[in-house]
Structures are given as structure tokens and as C-alpha cells.
Write a protein that holds these residues in place. Structure first.
Motif, short mmCIF file in Angstrom:
data_model
loop_
_atom_site.label_atom_id
_atom_site.label_comp_id
_atom_site.label_asym_id
_atom_site.label_seq_id
_atom_site.Cartn_x
_atom_site.Cartn_y
_atom_site.Cartn_z
N GLU A 177 0.72 -1.11 -0.31
CA GLU A 177 -0.23 0.45 0.17
C GLU A 177 0.86 1.11 -0.02
OE1 GLU A 177 -2.44 -0.09 3.11
OE2 GLU A 177 -3.21 -1.70 2.62
N VAL A 178 0.29 2.37 -0.89
CA VAL A 178 0.98 3.57 -1.19
C VAL A 178 0.13 4.96 -0.46
CG1 VAL A 178 2.58 4.44 -2.25
CG2 VAL A 178 2.70 2.44 -2.27
N GLN A 179 0.43 5.78 -0.65
CA GLN A 179 -0.16 6.84 -0.56
C GLN A 179 0.31 7.81 -1.43
OE1 GLN A 179 -2.69 7.84 2.86
NE2 GLN A 179 -2.12 5.96 3.80
N PHE A 180 -0.36 8.96 -2.07
CA PHE A 180 0.24 9.85 -2.47
C PHE A 180 -0.88 11.14 -1.88
CE2 PHE A 180 1.66 6.61 -5.67
CZ PHE A 180 3.48 6.97 -4.68
N VAL A 181 0.13 12.09 -2.48
CA VAL A 181 -1.03 13.48 -2.55
C VAL A 181 -0.55 14.07 -3.98
CG1 VAL A 181 -1.68 15.82 -1.64
CG2 VAL A 181 -0.75 14.45 -0.54
N PHE A 182 -2.01 14.17 -4.25
CA PHE A 182 -2.20 14.37 -5.80
C PHE A 182 -3.05 15.53 -6.28
CE2 PHE A 182 -3.31 14.12 -10.45
CZ PHE A 182 -2.35 13.69 -11.18
N GLU A 183 -2.74 16.15 -6.52
CA GLU A 183 -3.77 17.73 -6.80
C GLU A 183 -4.99 17.90 -5.95
OE1 GLU A 183 -5.63 17.37 -10.99
OE2 GLU A 183 -3.11 17.40 -12.16
N GLY A 184 -4.75 17.97 -4.57
CA GLY A 184 -5.08 18.15 -3.76
C GLY A 184 -6.06 16.69 -2.91
N LEU A 185 -6.24 15.92 -3.94
CA LEU A 185 -6.51 14.49 -3.26
C LEU A 185 -5.17 13.64 -2.81
CD1 LEU A 185 -8.09 14.51 -6.11
CD2 LEU A 185 -9.71 14.73 -4.23
N THR A 186 -6.23 12.33 -1.77
CA THR A 186 -5.11 11.37 -1.19
C THR A 186 -4.96 10.34 -2.40
OG1 THR A 186 -5.64 12.04 0.46
CG2 THR A 186 -4.68 9.82 -0.25
N LEU A 187 -4.26 9.87 -2.95
CA LEU A 187 -4.34 8.75 -3.48
C LEU A 187 -3.68 7.25 -3.38
CD1 LEU A 187 -3.67 7.41 -6.68
CD2 LEU A 187 -2.33 8.45 -7.29
N PHE A 188 -4.36 6.56 -3.43
CA PHE A 188 -3.94 5.22 -2.32
C PHE A 188 -4.27 4.69 -3.20
CE2 PHE A 188 -5.89 1.55 -0.13
CZ PHE A 188 -4.53 1.34 0.77
N ILE A 189 -3.22 3.78 -3.68
CA ILE A 189 -2.86 2.53 -3.96
C ILE A 189 -2.75 1.57 -3.25
CG2 ILE A 189 -1.16 1.41 -5.88
CD1 ILE A 189 -2.41 4.44 -6.83
N LYS A 190 -3.13 0.39 -3.48
CA LYS A 190 -2.93 -1.15 -3.06
C LYS A 190 -2.65 -2.49 -4.14
CE LYS A 190 -6.03 -4.02 -0.14
NZ LYS A 190 -4.71 -3.53 1.34
N GLY A 191 -1.74 -3.20 -4.36
CA GLY A 191 -1.38 -4.42 -4.53
C GLY A 191 -2.73 -6.03 -3.95
N TYR A 192 -3.10 -6.24 -5.84
CA TYR A 192 -3.38 -7.16 -5.50
C TYR A 192 -3.29 -8.45 -6.65
CZ TYR A 192 -6.41 -6.00 -9.02
OH TYR A 192 -7.24 -5.40 -9.74
N GLY A 193 -3.67 -9.76 -6.03
CA GLY A 193 -2.95 -10.28 -6.87
C GLY A 193 -1.50 -10.69 -7.21
N ILE A 194 -1.72 -10.80 -8.04
CA ILE A 194 0.24 -10.77 -9.06
C ILE A 194 -0.64 -10.08 -9.99
CG2 ILE A 194 1.66 -12.55 -10.66
CD1 ILE A 194 0.12 -15.21 -9.69
N GLY A 195 0.68 -8.71 -9.40
CA GLY A 195 1.02 -7.92 -10.68
C GLY A 195 -0.08 -6.75 -10.74
N HIS A 196 -0.90 -6.71 -10.07
CA HIS A 196 -2.52 -6.06 -10.59
C HIS A 196 -2.49 -4.53 -8.97
CE1 HIS A 196 -4.93 -8.63 -12.68
NE2 HIS A 196 -3.28 -8.99 -13.11
#
Length: 239
Positions: free
Chosen positions: A65-84
Motif C-alpha cells: 500500500e502506498v499513499q500520495f498527494v495528487f492535486e489536492g486529493l489522496t491517491l491510495f494505491i493497493k496491490g493485489y493478485g499478481i502484478g495488479h
């Protein structure tokens, strides 16, 4: 871009501004986004996200899981499966932990749909893959509905899951049944334990997880009456 039910349900949340999924080949798998999020824009976002993630990998930082700030929004990235990856734009200031359960449920459904899609036909093109994932998830929603409703033991476990996991508790138990290829009604105590253990992995709070496992274990002890004994190896008793 075709919408997938798991993504659409996340988009229905007030805190979520947009959501999409993509593969490690930077191909979009599905999206639930406002109209101004065009497919070319999403492809650019995927490319920029992967550039940042590549830097973290080079720094030997492993994260699901990774979080960024992008244009005033929180961009939350979560990996799942194989490479998704699942990418979610969330309103600034939102406590991510409050969205943990719906996000985890979406990941469960996306991962299941992905596995069923690959098993069905590994030679499908990208557009057909999206359609297959969409069909697979719809099938997941409908799978074993009648059997689940008739299994008294499953329904009692679902009550406990609902208390600790919220409204998605029953769906998470259903995923555990499918993941372990268990045919209901439950035949052994071990089957119930495996399903509960799968659900517990989605509870991030350690204390809540322990309470869920303890409550479920106590209930399983009562529910195992009348089930077939688990096949365990025992040392022969000397007379």
C-alpha cells in the motif's frame, strides 16, 4: 472503459472521487470515474504512478500500500493478485482506516475475478479481459447464494463477521468459502476454521482481530456438534 461492480461500489462512497485498476503492464483493467477522467488521462496517471513505484522498488522499499498527494486529493494505491494495482482518489483529510473494509472487499472481489478470468481463457485480448472480469465478478455475487442461505452454521458465523467487519462480513466469509473450494453445508470443524482465518486477515486492528477469532472459535466449538470428525493423525494407544 467498462465499469466493474467492485469499483463502482467504491465510487459510491462519498469520500471517493475516482477509482481504477491496472496491471503491471500498465494496462487499464477497469474504472469508475467522473466523465473528465478520460482513458488517455488514466493511462498517463498509471504511467506516472509506476514511475514513482519504480523509484521505491529501486530503494528496496517493498509495500503493498502506498499513499500520495495528487492535486489536492489522496491517491491510495493497493496491490493485489499478481502484478495488479487498485488506485483510489480519496478526499483530502479522510481517515483511510474508515475505508479499509470496503477497499479490502473490493480487492477480494477483483482478485477472485482475476483468477477466474485467467482460468477461463489466458488467450483473451485486453478488451475481452475486462469483459471477462466483469462477468466473473457478477458470477461471484450469484455463486452459491441458495446454499449459503440454507447453511445454518454459515449464517451464524456471518452474524459474528458482520459485527466485526461490518455489512461486508458475510461477503468476506463467502469469499473464504470459494477460496478454499468448500462445498456447503460445512462438513468439518476445520472447514469453518479455514473460512474464519481467511476473514481475519482483512482485520488490520490487532485487538479486533483477536476478539473476532476468539468469538468465532467459541461459536465453532458449539457448531461442530453433529459434524464429521476432522481427519487428524493420532498416535496408537497402547493397551
Amino acid at each position: 472503459m467498462k465499469e466493474i461492480p467492485a469499483l463502482t461500489r467504491l465510487m459510491d462512497l462519498e469520500e471517493v472521487a475516482a477509482v481504477f485498476a491496472y496491471s503491471d503492464e500498465q494496462k487499464l483493467l477497469g474504472a469508475a470515474v467522473p466523465d473528465h477522467y478520460t482513458e488517455p488521462l488514466l493511462e498517463q496517471l498509471v504511467m506516472r504512478i509506476e514511475q514513482v513505484l519504480t523509484l521505491t522498488r529501486k530503494a528496496q522499499i517493498e509495500a503493498k500500500e502506498v499513499q500520495f498527494v495528487f492535486e489536492g486529493l489522496t491517491l491510495f494505491i493497493k496491490g493485489y493478485g499478481i502484478g495488479h494495482c487498485l488506485a483510489i482518489f480519496i478526499a483530502s483529510g479522510t481517515d483511510i482506516s474508515l475505508l479499509r473494509q470496503p477497499i479490502n472487499l473490493a480487492v477480494v472481489n477483483l482478485d477472485s475475478a482475476s483468477h477466474r478470468r485467467v482460468e477461463a481463457d489466458t488467450s483473451l485480448g485486453n478488451t475481452d479481459l475486462i469483459n471477462a472480469a466483469h462477468r466473473a465478478e457478477l458470477e461471484l455475487i450469484q455463486t452459491n447464494t441458495d446454499t449459503l442461505a440454507e447453511d445454518e452454521r454459515f449464517n451464524k458465523l456471518a452474524i459474528v463477521a458482520d459485527f466485526f467487519l461490518g455489512p461486508v462480513g458475510k461477503e468476506i466469509l463467502e469469499y473464504g468459502v470459494r477460496e478454499h473450494k468448500i462445498n456447503l453445508p460445512f462438513r468439518t470443524k476445520a472447514e469453518m476454521v479455514r473460512v474464519v482465518d481467511s476473514a481475519s486477515k482483512l482485520i488490520s486492528n490487532v485487538d479486533y482481530k483477536k476478539m473476532f477469532l476468539d468469538e468465532s472459535a467459541e461459536l465453532i466449538e458449539r457448531l461442530e456438534i453433529g459434524l464429521a470428525p476432522d481427519m487428524t493423525s493420532e498416535e496408537p494407544v497402547e493397551e
